[in-house]
Motif scaffolding. Structure first.
Motif, mmCIF file in Angstrom:
data_model
loop_
_atom_site.group_PDB
_atom_site.id
_atom_site.type_symbol
_atom_site.label_atom_id
_atom_site.label_comp_id
_atom_site.label_asym_id
_atom_site.label_seq_id
_atom_site.Cartn_x
_atom_site.Cartn_y
_atom_site.Cartn_z
ATOM 1 N N PRO A 194 -30.713 27.568 40.335
ATOM 2 C CA PRO A 194 -30.695 28.448 39.293
ATOM 3 C C PRO A 194 -31.383 28.008 37.870
ATOM 4 C CG PRO A 194 -28.754 29.062 40.380
ATOM 5 C CD PRO A 194 -29.479 27.814 40.729
ATOM 6 N N ASP A 195 -30.783 26.613 37.592
ATOM 7 C CA ASP A 195 -31.391 26.079 36.320
ATOM 8 C C ASP A 195 -32.911 26.033 36.441
ATOM 9 O OD1 ASP A 195 -29.015 25.882 35.021
ATOM 10 O OD2 ASP A 195 -28.352 23.935 35.744
ATOM 11 N N ARG A 196 -33.465 25.596 37.535
ATOM 12 C CA ARG A 196 -34.651 25.271 37.981
ATOM 13 C C ARG A 196 -35.697 26.570 37.672
ATOM 14 N NH1 ARG A 196 -34.815 20.241 42.101
ATOM 15 N NH2 ARG A 196 -33.770 19.013 40.663
ATOM 16 N N ILE A 197 -35.127 27.743 38.360
ATOM 17 C CA ILE A 197 -35.729 28.887 38.354
ATOM 18 C C ILE A 197 -35.896 29.304 36.743
ATOM 19 C CG2 ILE A 197 -35.598 31.287 38.968
ATOM 20 C CD1 ILE A 197 -34.382 30.590 41.535
ATOM 21 N N LEU A 198 -34.736 29.108 36.068
ATOM 22 C CA LEU A 198 -34.861 29.584 34.398
ATOM 23 C C LEU A 198 -35.977 28.533 33.862
ATOM 24 C CD1 LEU A 198 -33.514 31.299 32.383
ATOM 25 C CD2 LEU A 198 -31.752 29.539 31.927
ATOM 26 N N ALA A 199 -36.047 27.292 34.060
ATOM 27 C CA ALA A 199 -36.942 26.489 33.478
ATOM 28 C C ALA A 199 -38.353 26.995 33.758
ATOM 29 C CB ALA A 199 -36.573 25.108 33.752
ATOM 30 N N LEU A 200 -38.547 27.403 35.108
ATOM 31 C CA LEU A 200 -39.834 27.903 35.594
ATOM 32 C C LEU A 200 -40.059 29.161 34.737
ATOM 33 C CD1 LEU A 200 -42.297 27.291 37.122
ATOM 34 C CD2 LEU A 200 -41.260 28.803 39.034
ATOM 35 N N ASP A 201 -39.287 30.048 34.559
ATOM 36 C CA ASP A 201 -39.468 31.384 33.616
ATOM 37 C C ASP A 201 -39.695 30.864 32.376
ATOM 38 O OD1 ASP A 201 -39.582 34.071 33.521
ATOM 39 O OD2 ASP A 201 -37.249 33.937 32.575
ATOM 40 N N THR A 202 -38.866 29.843 31.608
ATOM 41 C CA THR A 202 -39.414 29.404 30.339
ATOM 42 C C THR A 202 -40.800 28.952 30.271
ATOM 43 O OG1 THR A 202 -36.729 29.111 30.060
ATOM 44 C CG2 THR A 202 -38.472 28.097 28.406
ATOM 45 N N LEU A 203 -41.094 28.169 31.248
ATOM 46 C CA LEU A 203 -42.530 27.584 31.255
ATOM 47 C C LEU A 203 -43.440 28.865 31.221
ATOM 48 C CD1 LEU A 203 -42.477 24.602 33.387
ATOM 49 C CD2 LEU A 203 -43.075 24.828 31.205
ATOM 50 N N TYR A 204 -43.354 29.925 31.741
ATOM 51 C CA TYR A 204 -44.151 31.060 32.018
ATOM 52 C C TYR A 204 -44.183 31.707 30.513
ATOM 53 C CZ TYR A 204 -44.078 31.357 36.896
ATOM 54 O OH TYR A 204 -44.421 31.178 38.419
ATOM 55 N N VAL A 205 -43.194 31.867 29.814
ATOM 56 C CA VAL A 205 -42.963 32.435 28.440
ATOM 57 C C VAL A 205 -43.587 31.375 27.498
ATOM 58 C CG1 VAL A 205 -41.638 33.160 26.666
ATOM 59 C CG2 VAL A 205 -40.822 33.809 29.008
ATOM 60 N N CYS A 206 -43.550 30.237 27.609
ATOM 61 C CA CYS A 206 -44.024 29.139 26.800
ATOM 62 C C CYS A 206 -45.664 29.288 27.079
ATOM 63 C CB CYS A 206 -43.509 27.712 26.907
ATOM 64 S SG CYS A 206 -41.967 27.618 26.188
ATOM 65 N N ALA A 207 -46.298 29.280 28.275
ATOM 66 C CA ALA A 207 -47.587 29.293 28.635
ATOM 67 C C ALA A 207 -48.131 30.752 27.859
ATOM 68 C CB ALA A 207 -47.702 29.441 30.010
ATOM 69 N N ILE A 208 -47.515 31.738 28.058
ATOM 70 C CA ILE A 208 -47.805 33.038 27.363
ATOM 71 C C ILE A 208 -48.052 32.760 25.889
ATOM 72 C CG2 ILE A 208 -47.373 35.333 27.071
ATOM 73 C CD1 ILE A 208 -45.949 35.563 29.768
ATOM 74 N N ALA A 209 -47.047 32.243 25.397
ATOM 75 C CA ALA A 209 -47.045 31.960 23.981
ATOM 76 C C ALA A 209 -48.027 31.280 23.267
ATOM 77 C CB ALA A 209 -45.776 31.578 23.622
ATOM 78 N N LEU A 210 -48.471 30.125 24.264
ATOM 79 C CA LEU A 210 -49.345 29.260 23.888
ATOM 80 C C LEU A 210 -50.819 29.647 23.989
ATOM 81 C CD1 LEU A 210 -49.686 26.308 23.132
ATOM 82 C CD2 LEU A 210 -49.860 25.522 25.461
ATOM 83 N N LEU A 211 -51.103 30.574 24.799
ATOM 84 C CA LEU A 211 -52.282 31.309 25.153
ATOM 85 C C LEU A 211 -52.629 32.277 24.259
ATOM 86 C CD1 LEU A 211 -52.653 31.802 29.107
ATOM 87 C CD2 LEU A 211 -53.996 30.795 27.468
ATOM 88 N N MET A 212 -51.622 33.065 23.529
ATOM 89 C CA MET A 212 -51.543 33.875 22.631
ATOM 90 C C MET A 212 -52.017 33.081 21.178
ATOM 91 S SD MET A 212 -51.170 36.889 23.765
ATOM 92 C CE MET A 212 -50.506 37.918 22.428
ATOM 93 N N LEU A 213 -51.389 31.929 20.994
ATOM 94 C CA LEU A 213 -51.558 31.224 19.739
ATOM 95 C C LEU A 213 -53.001 30.646 19.757
ATOM 96 C CD1 LEU A 213 -48.128 29.314 19.391
ATOM 97 C CD2 LEU A 213 -49.207 31.294 17.773
ATOM 98 N N PHE A 214 -53.390 30.204 21.030
ATOM 99 C CA PHE A 214 -54.707 29.488 21.105
ATOM 100 C C PHE A 214 -55.935 30.679 21.144
ATOM 101 C CE2 PHE A 214 -58.291 27.500 23.637
ATOM 102 C CZ PHE A 214 -58.432 26.603 22.583
ATOM 103 N N GLY A 215 -55.557 31.854 21.573
ATOM 104 C CA GLY A 215 -56.366 33.067 21.073
ATOM 105 C C GLY A 215 -56.609 33.673 19.577
ATOM 106 N N MET A 216 -55.478 33.465 19.027
ATOM 107 C CA MET A 216 -55.477 33.574 17.680
ATOM 108 C C MET A 216 -56.286 32.597 16.909
ATOM 109 S SD MET A 216 -51.373 34.812 17.063
ATOM 110 C CE MET A 216 -51.409 34.463 15.511
ATOM 111 N N TYR A 217 -56.097 31.333 17.171
ATOM 112 C CA TYR A 217 -56.729 30.423 16.595
ATOM 113 C C TYR A 217 -58.440 30.469 16.780
ATOM 114 C CZ TYR A 217 -58.262 25.429 15.406
ATOM 115 O OH TYR A 217 -58.842 24.218 14.947
ATOM 116 N N LEU A 218 -58.761 30.673 18.017
ATOM 117 C CA LEU A 218 -60.066 30.886 18.193
ATOM 118 C C LEU A 218 -60.753 32.042 18.006
ATOM 119 C CD1 LEU A 218 -60.639 28.913 21.582
ATOM 120 C CD2 LEU A 218 -60.993 28.155 19.377
#
Length: 94
Positions: free
Chosen positions: A36-60
């Protein structure tokens, strides 16, 4: 300093913070003591990837990255549900 450059500095700083959060989540994914810790970490990676893409879209200043973030959000949700169901029942399809 104009407000637009200040916003760009804030976006770049936020990208660094989200990158650090992704590294911490990756560490938990690799070294997680339980499944379950690994599943939660994978879910956190998804959310962070979404945030990073949104920020990169704002930057460009382009909307293409927002659509990619939406696709990752949908796939991340489905992946988390499937993995959680597998952990609980040891079967994905009933």
């Amino acid at each position: 300093m104009t407000p637009q450059t200040l916003v760009m500095y804030a976006v770049i700083g936020a990208m660094h913070v989200v990158g650090a959060a992704m590294l911490l989540a990756l560490y938990r994914l690799v070294r997680g003591p339980s499944v379950p810790d690994r599943i939660l970490a994978l879910d956190t990676l998804y959310v962070c990837a979404i945030a990073l893409l949104m920020l990169f879209g704002m930057y460009l200043g382009t909307a293409v990255y927002f659509e990619a973030a939406l696709i990752i959000a949908m796939l991340g949700f489905v992946g988390t549900v499937v993995l959680s169901k597998y952990v609980l029942r040891r079967d994905i399809v009933e």
